[in-house]
Design a protein around this motif. Structure first.
Motif, PDB file in Angstrom:
ATOM      1  N   THR A 164      26.631  17.926   7.084  1.00 19.52           N
ATOM      2  CA  THR A 164      27.478  18.476   8.138  1.00 19.52           C
ATOM      3  C   THR A 164      27.928  17.376   9.085  1.00 19.52           C
ATOM      4  O   THR A 164      27.103  16.580   9.549  1.00 19.52           O
TER       5      THR A 164
ATOM      6  N   PRO B  66      28.571  24.307   6.684  1.00 18.79           N
ATOM      7  CA  PRO B  66      29.619  23.522   7.349  1.00 18.79           C
ATOM      8  C   PRO B  66      30.995  23.849   6.778  1.00 18.79           C
ATOM      9  O   PRO B  66      31.138  24.206   5.604  1.00 18.79           O
TER      10      PRO B  66
ATOM     11  N   GLU C  57      30.258  19.132  14.200  1.00 19.79           N
ATOM     12  CA  GLU C  57      29.902  20.520  13.905  1.00 19.79           C
ATOM     13  C   GLU C  57      28.441  20.807  14.232  1.00 19.79           C
ATOM     14  O   GLU C  57      28.081  21.932  14.565  1.00 19.79           O
ATOM     15  N   LEU C  58      27.601  19.788  14.101  1.00 19.97           N
ATOM     16  CA  LEU C  58      26.174  19.992  14.381  1.00 19.97           C
ATOM     17  C   LEU C  58      25.919  20.309  15.843  1.00 19.97           C
ATOM     18  O   LEU C  58      25.020  21.096  16.171  1.00 19.97           O
TER      19      LEU C  58
END
Length: 279
Positions: free
Chosen positions: A33, A47, A37-38
């Protein structure tokens, strides 16, 4: 009744696999990912885009991530080898002596050795650290492996002793009747028959050494000597945490013991079961 027992067994196995594999699967997903996005608040599990950037950094020999991860792997391999080469022969000889010979205070000595298994690491780590500092042994992989030997030696001795105790007395008596001396009996009869138990002991010591965290954390302070269980902190700073790189490094950390467990699973189970008979 058998169907119910089989069903309960299947449910227990499934639950065990879920609790065991779910963190690894989640770690793998995190490693793929992107960082943006994390850190983004979302209820989405997978993801939207898959990125192999973390693995590319680790496998690229010109990056710091590669140097950190592979240096940690190299140090962990060294520590595991040092510990195993000292611990297993010493434990095997000790267990053989306790099984074969009768001497004064034998039971008391053996029980005293086994009692040390329940002593936690942190109960002795402060005097060990002071001793290491006094003799300038800090940051020395070999001497850290000696401490690991003292931690795993009682368990290894107990495993090998129970295995030797499970060998029929008829085998020892037959060797004596054939005129075999003690050296021949040990090296040509008993030890070859104990191959699986010794291999199981070797694998157990390797896996326990590989997963060590407290002892290396305190006794290995320099970057060049850090083992693989300590390298994850290298991707955390005061201002940021690289979660993706930590996840990818974590997968590299578990690969060697996972490969060993898969390849030698039968020997590991056989060795552990042969050393689990109550003596």
């Amino acid at each position: 009744m058998k169907k119910r027992s089989k069903g309960l067994y299947s449910i227990a196995v499934v639950l065990f696999l879920i609790f065991t594999l779910a963190p690894i699967v989640w770690n793998f997903i995190m490693s793929l990912t992107p960082n943006n996005e994390l850190v983004k608040f979302s209820t989405q599990l997978l993801p939207t885009t898959i990125s192999f950037a973390n693995y590319q950094k680790i496998l690229d020999s010109s990056t710091k991530a590669h140097q950190v991860v592979f240096n940690g792997l190299k140090n962990s391999i060294k520590l595991a080898l040092y510990t195993t080469l000292m611990c297993v022969p010493l434990a095997t000889l000790t267990a053989y002596g306790f099984r074969r010979y009768h001497f004064k205070w034998k039971i008391g000595l053996f029980r005293s050795l086994l009692i040390t298994m329940v002593i936690p690491v942190f109960a002795t780590i402060i005097p060990i650290f002071e001793m290491f500092a006094q003799f300038k042994l800090i940051n020395n992989l070999f001497w850290v492996s000696v401490i690991c030997v003292t931690a795993f030696y009682p368990l290894s001795t107990w495993m090998m002793y129970n295995h030797f105790h499970s060998i029929s007395q008829d085998l020892w008596d037959a060797a004596a009747m054939d005129g075999a001396n003690e050296w021949y009996t040990a090296w040509e009869i008993i030890l070859p028959a104990s191959r699986n138990a010794i291999l199981g002991c070797v694998l157990t010591v390797i896996l326990m050494t590989w997963s060590q965290f407290q002892i290396p954390m305190i006794l290995l302070t320099s970057q060049s000597n850090k083992v693989v269980t300590l390298i994850l902190s290298e991707f955390m700073t005061r201002d940021s945490v690289d979660y993706g790189m930590i996840a990818a490094s974590g997968l590299f950390t578990i690969l060697p013991p996972l490969i060993i467990a898969i390849i030698f699973r039968r020997s590991l189970v056989s060795g552990l079961s042969s050393g689990s008979v109550k003596g």
